[in-house]
Design a protein around this motif. Structure first.
Motif, PDB file in Angstrom:
ATOM      1  N   GLY A  75      53.495  67.749 -17.049  1.00 50.01           N
ATOM      2  CA  GLY A  75      54.206  67.069 -15.972  1.00 50.01           C
ATOM      3  C   GLY A  75      53.371  65.970 -15.349  1.00 50.01           C
ATOM      4  N   ARG A 239      60.549  74.306 -15.160  1.00 43.83           N
ATOM      5  CA  ARG A 239      59.680  74.093 -16.310  1.00 43.83           C
ATOM      6  C   ARG A 239      59.408  75.428 -17.005  1.00 43.83           C
ATOM      7  NH1 ARG A 239      54.031  71.104 -15.251  1.00 43.83           N
ATOM      8  NH2 ARG A 239      53.509  73.130 -14.309  1.00 43.83           N
ATOM      9  N   VAL A 244      59.545  70.415 -18.999  1.00 42.35           N
ATOM     10  CA  VAL A 244      60.519  70.362 -17.907  1.00 42.35           C
ATOM     11  C   VAL A 244      61.925  70.475 -18.498  1.00 42.35           C
ATOM     12  CG1 VAL A 244      61.417  68.999 -15.996  1.00 42.35           C
ATOM     13  CG2 VAL A 244      58.966  68.969 -16.498  1.00 42.35           C
TER      14      VAL A 244
END
Length: 356
Positions: A75, A239, A244
Motif C-alpha cells: 500500500g 486489504r 487492497v
C-alpha cells in the motif's frame, strides 16, 4: 469518379481513426510513462500519462516492493509520501509533470505509482529504479486458497446521540468474498484501514472466524471505528495478503454537540465570574455615612404624594321635608312628640284643688 470515391473513402477513414484513437486509449485504461527508467536521489523525472478521466486530480508517488503486475503490495505505506506530487489531467485525460526522485521506505523493485484522489478508483504503475537503493525480492504469491471480491463493500450502522457529542463514530464493513483457490481457507486475517483525505490509511488487523472451501462464498462483517471527535471525508480500505481488495468512502458529520457545549461554556463562565466579582466588590465596599450598607446598586426612586378623595360632610339636617331647620323637632332636646304650650294660662294646665 472512381478515384474521387477512393479519395473520399480514405479521408473518412483517417477522420474515423482520429476519432477512435482517444476511445481506444480510454478502453485500454489509464497508462503511465517515465522519461528515465533509472535516476538517483536528488534528481527528477518527467511522468506522463494517457487514458485517464478528464479534469481528474491524481497523485504521483515512488513506491518500493511493487511491480506493475502485482501492484504496490504494502500500500501507500511503501511509498515516499512526503515527496509525492499532485497533477490534474487535461480535457483529453492526459498529463505530464516532473517528479523528484526520493528513496521509498522499503527496498526495490520500485514503480512510479499514479492513482486518482477523488471519484472512481483508478491507478497505474510504471517500472522505475532508484539508483543506489537496495533491492529485495518480492514475497512469493500464495498457491493455496485465493480470495476474490464478489460484491461491493458497504458500511452499515448509523451515528447516535453520543456521536453528536464527540463519541467515536463506528460502522460495520460488510462484503462478500469467494474462494477462487484450490485449498480451504481457515480464519483468514484481513486488514482494515481508515484514511482521512489524501493521507495514508492506518491499518488494523482483524481475523474472521470460519472456514471457506474452494468455490464457496461467505459474507464478512468487520467493525470499523474512528477516533473520538473525528469528522470529514474518510476512506475505509480492505486489504488481504498485501493486496487492497476494496475501498469505501465514508462521510462523517461534525459533532455539533461539542460546539454547542463550548458556546454555552463561553457564555455561562463569564456570567458566573461577573456575578462572583460583583459579590466580592459588594463585600469589600466600605459602608456609607450613617452606618447603613446597601447591598447592590442603590437606585433613587421618586415618591409621589398620595391624593385622598374628598369625604362628604355629615348631614345634620332631618330628611323630613315638611319641617324647616328652625322648627325641626329633632333639634328640641331630642323630643319626638308634637309641641304644646307650657304657659300658666293654658287651659290644659292642671291645677290643685283648694287653690285660691
Amino acid at each position: 469518379m472512381r478515384a474521387r470515391a477512393i479519395a473520399i473513402s480514405t479521408a473518412l477513414a483517417a477522420v474515423f481513426a482520429l476519432l477512435l484513437t482517444p476511445l481506444a486509449a480510454a478502453a485500454d485504461g489509464p497508462a503511465v510513462k517515465v522519461s528515465e527508467p533509472q535516476a538517483g536521489t536528488g534528481g527528477s523525472i518527467t511522468v506522463s500519462g494517457t487514458g485517464w478521466r478528464p479534469h481528474t486530480l491524481l497523485m504521483m508517488l515512488i513506491c518500493g516492493q511493487a511491480t506493475p503486475a502485482r501492484g504496490v503490495i504494502g500500500g501507500t505505506n511503501s511509498c515516499a509520501n512526503a515527496d509525492g506530487r499532485a497533477v490534474t489531467t487535461d480535457a483529453k485525460g492526459g498529463f505530464g509533470k516532473q517528479l523528484p526522485v526520493t528513496e521509498p521506505p522499503v527496498p526495490c523493485p520500485c514503480v512510479v505509482h499514479v492513482a486518482t484522489v477523488t471519484g472512481a478508483k483508478a491507478d497505474a504503475d510504471a517500472v522505475f529504479q532508484v539508483a543506489g537503493h537496495p533491492v529485495k525480492a518480492l514475497p512469493a504469491e500464495p498457491t493455496g486458497g485465493r480470495l476474490s471480491m464478489l460484491t461491493d463493500t458497504r458500511l452499515d450502522g448509523s451515528s447516535g446521540l453520543l456521536t453528536w457529542f464527540g463519541a467515536p463514530p463506528s460502522r460495520t464493513l460488510v462484503f462478500t468474498i469467494g474462494n477462487a483457490g484450490s485449498t480451504t481457507l481457515k480464519d483468514p486475517v484481513f486488514q482494515v484501514g481508515t484514511a482521512h483525505g489524501v493521507f495514508a490509511p492506518q491499518w488494523d488487523e482483524q481475523q474472521w472466524r470460519g472456514t471457506l472451501a474452494p468455490g464457496k462464498k461467505a459474507q464478512i462483517k468487520l467493525p470499523v471505528e474512528l477516533s473520538a471527535g473525528a469528522h470529514g471525508d474518510y476512506t475505509v480500505s480492505l486489504r488481504y495478503d498485501g493486496k487492497v481488495l476494496a475501498e469505501q468512502p465514508w462521510g462523517v458529520g461534525r459533532p455539533w454537540g461539542v460546539t454547542l457545549f463550548w458556546l454555552l461554556l463561553c457564555v455561562v463562565v463569564p456570567a458566573a465570574v461577573f456575578r462572583i466579582g460583583m459579590a466580592v466588590v459588594d463585600r469589600v465596599r466600605p459602608p456609607r455615612a450613617g452606618g447603613i450598607r446597601h447591598r447592590g446598586v442603590h437606585r433613587p426612586t421618586l415618591r409621589l404624594p398620595r391624593v385622598r378623595a374628598p369625604q362628604p360632610a355629615p348631614d345634620t339636617t332631618s330628611t323630613l321635608p315638611w319641617f324647616t331647620p328652625d322648627n325641626d323637632p329633632g333639634t328640641a332636646a331630642g323630643r319626638l312628640s308634637a309641641p304644646h304650650d307650657d304657659s300658666s294660662t293654658s287651659p290644659t294646665t292642671p291645677t290643685r284643688k283648694g287653690t285660691t
